[in-house]
Design an enzyme around this catalytic site. Structure first.
Site, PDB file in Angstrom:
ATOM      1  N   GLU A 116      84.148 133.479  69.942  1.00 40.55           N
ATOM      2  CA  GLU A 116      83.479 133.474  71.265  1.00 40.55           C
ATOM      3  C   GLU A 116      82.755 132.113  71.098  1.00 40.55           C
ATOM      4  O   GLU A 116      82.379 131.532  70.138  1.00 40.55           O
ATOM      5  CB  GLU A 116      82.582 134.637  71.048  1.00 40.55           C
ATOM      6  N   ASP A 117      82.326 131.392  72.289  1.00 46.34           N
ATOM      7  CA  ASP A 117      81.184 130.481  72.580  1.00 46.34           C
ATOM      8  C   ASP A 117      80.012 130.691  72.020  1.00 46.34           C
ATOM      9  O   ASP A 117      79.247 130.069  71.375  1.00 46.34           O
ATOM     10  CB  ASP A 117      81.601 129.651  73.766  1.00 46.34           C
ATOM     11  N   ASP A 120      74.915 136.265  74.248  1.00 47.01           N
ATOM     12  CA  ASP A 120      73.612 136.131  75.021  1.00 47.01           C
ATOM     13  C   ASP A 120      73.114 137.507  75.200  1.00 47.01           C
ATOM     14  O   ASP A 120      72.502 137.974  74.028  1.00 47.01           O
ATOM     15  CB  ASP A 120      73.932 135.394  76.269  1.00 47.01           C
ATOM     16  N   PHE A 169      69.777 127.089  78.732  1.00 49.88           N
ATOM     17  CA  PHE A 169      70.965 127.173  78.968  1.00 49.88           C
ATOM     18  C   PHE A 169      71.763 125.871  78.631  1.00 49.88           C
ATOM     19  O   PHE A 169      71.240 124.686  78.862  1.00 49.88           O
ATOM     20  CB  PHE A 169      71.045 127.215  80.620  1.00 49.88           C
ATOM     21  N   ARG A 182      82.470 120.648  79.709  1.00 52.34           N
ATOM     22  CA  ARG A 182      83.192 121.305  78.566  1.00 52.34           C
ATOM     23  C   ARG A 182      83.650 120.433  77.694  1.00 52.34           C
ATOM     24  O   ARG A 182      83.723 120.627  76.315  1.00 52.34           O
ATOM     25  CB  ARG A 182      84.523 122.111  79.144  1.00 52.34           C
TER      26      ARG A 182
HETATM   27  P1  5GP Z   1      76.433 138.146  77.403  1.00 52.98           P
HETATM   28  O1  5GP Z   1      76.387 138.206  75.923  1.00 52.98           O
HETATM   29  O2  5GP Z   1      75.319 137.930  78.054  1.00 52.98           O
HETATM   30  O3  5GP Z   1      77.522 139.155  77.855  1.00 52.98           O
HETATM   31  O4  5GP Z   1      77.559 136.697  77.746  1.00 52.98           O
HETATM   32  C1  5GP Z   1      78.043 135.595  77.228  1.00 52.98           C
HETATM   33  C2  5GP Z   1      78.563 134.713  78.070  1.00 52.98           C
HETATM   34  O5  5GP Z   1      77.632 134.231  79.035  1.00 52.98           O
HETATM   35  C3  5GP Z   1      79.139 133.558  77.277  1.00 52.98           C
HETATM   36  O6  5GP Z   1      80.342 133.846  76.850  1.00 52.98           O
HETATM   37  C4  5GP Z   1      78.987 132.408  78.292  1.00 52.98           C
HETATM   38  O7  5GP Z   1      80.150 132.549  79.263  1.00 52.98           O
HETATM   39  C5  5GP Z   1      77.874 132.810  79.115  1.00 52.98           C
HETATM   40  N1  5GP Z   1      76.621 132.242  78.922  1.00 52.98           N
HETATM   41  C6  5GP Z   1      75.468 132.644  78.243  1.00 52.98           C
HETATM   42  N2  5GP Z   1      74.554 131.963  77.788  1.00 52.98           N
HETATM   43  C7  5GP Z   1      74.946 130.776  78.077  1.00 52.98           C
HETATM   44  C8  5GP Z   1      74.594 129.407  78.033  1.00 52.98           C
HETATM   45  O8  5GP Z   1      73.420 128.938  77.569  1.00 52.98           O
HETATM   46  N3  5GP Z   1      75.542 128.286  78.517  1.00 52.98           N
HETATM   47  C9  5GP Z   1      76.606 128.535  79.230  1.00 52.98           C
HETATM   48  N4  5GP Z   1      77.374 127.472  79.596  1.00 52.98           N
HETATM   49  N5  5GP Z   1      77.193 129.672  79.339  1.00 52.98           N
HETATM   50  C10 5GP Z   1      76.383 130.786  78.883  1.00 52.98           C
END
Ligand code: 5GP
Length: 194
Positions: A116-117, A120, A169, A182
């Site tokens: 995963e990237d 959050d 962010f 990206r």
């Molecule tokens: P969660 O954990 O809230 O379900 O979501 C994770 C996803 O939210 C990540 O895979 C990404 O796509 C998006 N996301 C959450 N925080 C950030 C951030 O700081 N920057 C970006 N570009 N995407 C984020």
């Protein structure tokens, strides 16, 4: 990850601040630190999965850059797989996550490592892990480049992470804002316009 939001995450951050984010991203994690950390993660994974065949399961699109570097830092036989999720957020409802692309025939009896990237709130990973477990893999673990633990809404087990970051962010190294940034080689923070 490619996400479709009723309200885009970045837009929500911008709206919250009632400011536009148009200045160039400032460096939060430089390229050299990312590369060093990815090598460490690859070495750790090579030890932890010694003697096993590993399925690297990348979450499109945000994890792609991390995935490509991490895969080359792992000295094991690897199978490459990808999937794509869509998340729908509405302030009045719990987050809805859906699988929009990706098969499942490779899952049974395999070691799966989700790449995963960023984690959050945790809703995406929570959904994904529950979905994968339906197909009886041997193990399912998680490797994320970035973790924002202060934002967690559901508990998820992050087995490997590159960096813990504060609630900002971030973009770059695969992460986007409106499909931009990206290809930045570093992790940056979008600053509000002056
Ligand atoms: P969660 O954990 O809230 O379900 O979501 C994770 C996803 O939210 C990540 O895979 C990404 O796509 C998006 N996301 C959450 N925080 C950030 C951030 O700081 N920057 C970006 N570009 N995407 C984020």
């Amino acid at each position: 990850m490619n996400r479709y939001y009723t309200k885009n995450v970045a837009q929500r951050h911008a709206n919250n601040k009632k400011q536009k984010m148009i200045n160039p991203p400032s460096v939060l994690i430089p390229e050299s630190e990312i590369q060093q950390r990815v090598r460490e993660l690859g070495a750790q994974l090579s030890v932890d999965y010694t003697g096993e065949e590993l399925v690297l399961l990348g979450v499109l699109r945000g994890a792609v850059v991390f995935y490509a570097d991490l895969a080359r830092a792992i000295a094991l036989p690897l199978r490459f797989e990808f999937l794509q999720l869509a998340s729908y957020y509405d302030d009045m409802e719990p987050a809805q996550v859906q699988l929009i692309r990706g098969g499942s025939d490779y899952l049974q009896d395999r070691h799966i490592l989700i790449v995963e990237d960023i984690v959050d709130t945790g809703h995406t990973l929570n959904f994904l892990i529950e979905h994968l477990l339906l197909f009886n893999p041997k193990t399912v673990k998680v490797c994320t480049l970035l973790d924002k633990p202060s934002r967690r809404e559901v508990s998820v087990n992050v087995d490997y992470f590159g960096f813990e970051i504060p609630n900002a962010f971030v973009v770059g190294y695969g992460l986007d804002y409106a499909q931009k940034y990206r290809n930045l080689p570093y992790i940056g923070v979008l600053e509000p316009a002056d």
